[in-house]
Write a protein that holds these residues in place. Structure first.
Motif, PDB file in Angstrom:
ATOM      1  N   TYR A 137      64.890 -17.581 -15.712  1.00  0.00           N
ATOM      2  CA  TYR A 137      64.697 -16.395 -16.542  1.00  0.00           C
ATOM      3  C   TYR A 137      65.120 -15.097 -15.881  1.00  0.00           C
ATOM      4  O   TYR A 137      65.589 -14.184 -16.546  1.00  0.00           O
ATOM      5  N   TYR A 138      64.934 -14.977 -14.557  1.00  0.00           N
ATOM      6  CA  TYR A 138      65.276 -13.709 -13.942  1.00  0.00           C
ATOM      7  C   TYR A 138      65.553 -13.820 -12.450  1.00  0.00           C
ATOM      8  O   TYR A 138      65.205 -14.804 -11.805  1.00  0.00           O
ATOM      9  N   ARG A 139      66.185 -12.771 -11.947  1.00  0.00           N
ATOM     10  CA  ARG A 139      66.539 -12.658 -10.540  1.00  0.00           C
ATOM     11  C   ARG A 139      65.706 -11.533  -9.923  1.00  0.00           C
ATOM     12  O   ARG A 139      65.574 -10.459 -10.507  1.00  0.00           O
ATOM     13  N   THR A 140      65.156 -11.792  -8.742  1.00  0.00           N
ATOM     14  CA  THR A 140      64.320 -10.800  -8.080  1.00  0.00           C
ATOM     15  C   THR A 140      64.758 -10.641  -6.630  1.00  0.00           C
ATOM     16  O   THR A 140      64.955 -11.627  -5.917  1.00  0.00           O
ATOM     17  N   THR A 141      64.917  -9.398  -6.212  1.00  0.00           N
ATOM     18  CA  THR A 141      65.196  -9.102  -4.815  1.00  0.00           C
ATOM     19  C   THR A 141      63.897  -8.627  -4.167  1.00  0.00           C
ATOM     20  O   THR A 141      63.245  -7.714  -4.668  1.00  0.00           O
ATOM     21  N   PRO A 193      62.235  -7.340 -11.819  1.00  0.00           N
ATOM     22  CA  PRO A 193      63.120  -8.491 -12.005  1.00  0.00           C
ATOM     23  C   PRO A 193      64.208  -8.187 -13.038  1.00  0.00           C
ATOM     24  O   PRO A 193      63.972  -7.507 -14.025  1.00  0.00           O
ATOM     25  N   GLU A 194      65.394  -8.717 -12.815  1.00  0.00           N
ATOM     26  CA  GLU A 194      66.518  -8.524 -13.718  1.00  0.00           C
ATOM     27  C   GLU A 194      66.719  -9.781 -14.555  1.00  0.00           C
ATOM     28  O   GLU A 194      66.626 -10.889 -14.030  1.00  0.00           O
ATOM     29  N   PRO A 195      67.009  -9.649 -15.854  1.00  0.00           N
ATOM     30  CA  PRO A 195      67.282 -10.835 -16.680  1.00  0.00           C
ATOM     31  C   PRO A 195      68.357 -11.696 -16.051  1.00  0.00           C
ATOM     32  O   PRO A 195      69.308 -11.198 -15.448  1.00  0.00           O
ATOM     33  N   ALA A 197      70.807 -13.243 -17.098  1.00  0.00           N
ATOM     34  CA  ALA A 197      72.183 -13.082 -17.528  1.00  0.00           C
ATOM     35  C   ALA A 197      72.956 -12.233 -16.537  1.00  0.00           C
ATOM     36  O   ALA A 197      74.141 -12.442 -16.306  1.00  0.00           O
ATOM     37  N   GLY A 198      72.295 -11.284 -15.913  1.00  0.00           N
ATOM     38  CA  GLY A 198      72.952 -10.433 -14.950  1.00  0.00           C
ATOM     39  C   GLY A 198      72.921 -11.013 -13.556  1.00  0.00           C
ATOM     40  O   GLY A 198      73.499 -10.450 -12.630  1.00  0.00           O
ATOM     41  N   ALA A 199      72.215 -12.159 -13.409  1.00  0.00           N
ATOM     42  CA  ALA A 199      72.069 -12.720 -12.066  1.00  0.00           C
ATOM     43  C   ALA A 199      72.872 -13.983 -11.866  1.00  0.00           C
ATOM     44  O   ALA A 199      73.096 -14.400 -10.749  1.00  0.00           O
ATOM     45  N   ALA A 200      73.327 -14.627 -12.958  1.00  0.00           N
ATOM     46  CA  ALA A 200      73.983 -15.922 -12.818  1.00  0.00           C
ATOM     47  C   ALA A 200      75.200 -15.855 -11.916  1.00  0.00           C
ATOM     48  O   ALA A 200      75.408 -16.691 -11.050  1.00  0.00           O
TER      49      ALA A 200
END
Length: 211
Positions: A137-141, A193-195, A197-200
């Motif tokens: 679902y999302y990307r987190t740094t 967290p970023e959706p 779609a922007g992390a794939a």
């Protein structure tokens, strides 16, 4: 008699090496299988990108199911996180502790791995270093904000209301036999967290993901 004893010791040594080699070989096969499954998850996430939503706390997940990706370029770590923390599961990759949120969700996500396998360089990380997780679902740094060494028997992992991440492994790293302590690294998100779609695409380039 001495010659027979020598042969016996040789056979026992070969048998032990075979047992260890089989275990590591099975771990590599499990790791590859987890990576293939994760590729499928990323593909489904890309198809869902137009209306992606955030899911904080997962429902029941089967043991060994890939649930996230962990990227730490500083220590050349790029692993698929699987559900569960049993020995068999941890052969495939770092394990997500059941009952805790997935990385980036509300609460303390806990990820554990063996000190002689996937987390063998974890001790090189310190406060201020960054870690990236990518779920369906999302990307987190994340930024590491705490580093502790505690007794293995001590209560050391606690729930939080805000998104947080705990990475843990046995300590000391080079201890022979069951280690008496645990190394815990605590982290907080650098930004929301970023959706996914922007992390794939960023997940394919860990150095870009951590920038």
């Amino acid at each position: 008699m001495r010659r027979a004893l020598g042969w016996l010791l040789l056979v026992a040594g070969v048998g032990l090496l075979g047992f260890v080699g089989t275990g590591y070989g099975r771990g590599l096969m499990d790791r590859d299988a987890a990576r293939r499954q994760w590729a499928g998850i990323e593909a489904r996430a890309a198809l869902r990108s137009a209306n992606a939503h955030l899911a904080d706390r997962p429902g029941p997940i089967a043991q060994g199911t890939p649930v996230s990706r962990l990227l730490v370029p500083q220590i050349d770590l790029d692993e698929v996180i699987v559900e569960g923390v049993g020995d068999a599961v941890l052969n495939a990759g770092p394990g997500h502790m059941p009952g805790t949120p997935l990385p980036g969700g509300a609460g303390n996500a806990v990820v554990s791995a063996h000190r002689d396998m996937h987390f063998r360089r974890l001790a090189e990380l310190g406060i201020g270093d960054t870690v990236v997780t990518v779920t369906e679902y999302y990307r987190t740094t994340w930024r590491i904000t705490g580093r502790r060494i505690v007794a293995a028997s001590a209560a050391s992992i606690f729930p939080t209301s805000e998104a947080s991440l705990t990475l843990t492994t046995c300590w000391p790293m080079r201890y022979i036999g069951p280690a008496p302590d645990r190394l815990l690294l605590s982290a907080e998100p650098l930004r929301p967290p970023e959706p996914v779609a922007g992390a794939a695409s960023a997940a394919d380039d860990p150095s870009e993901a951590a920038s």
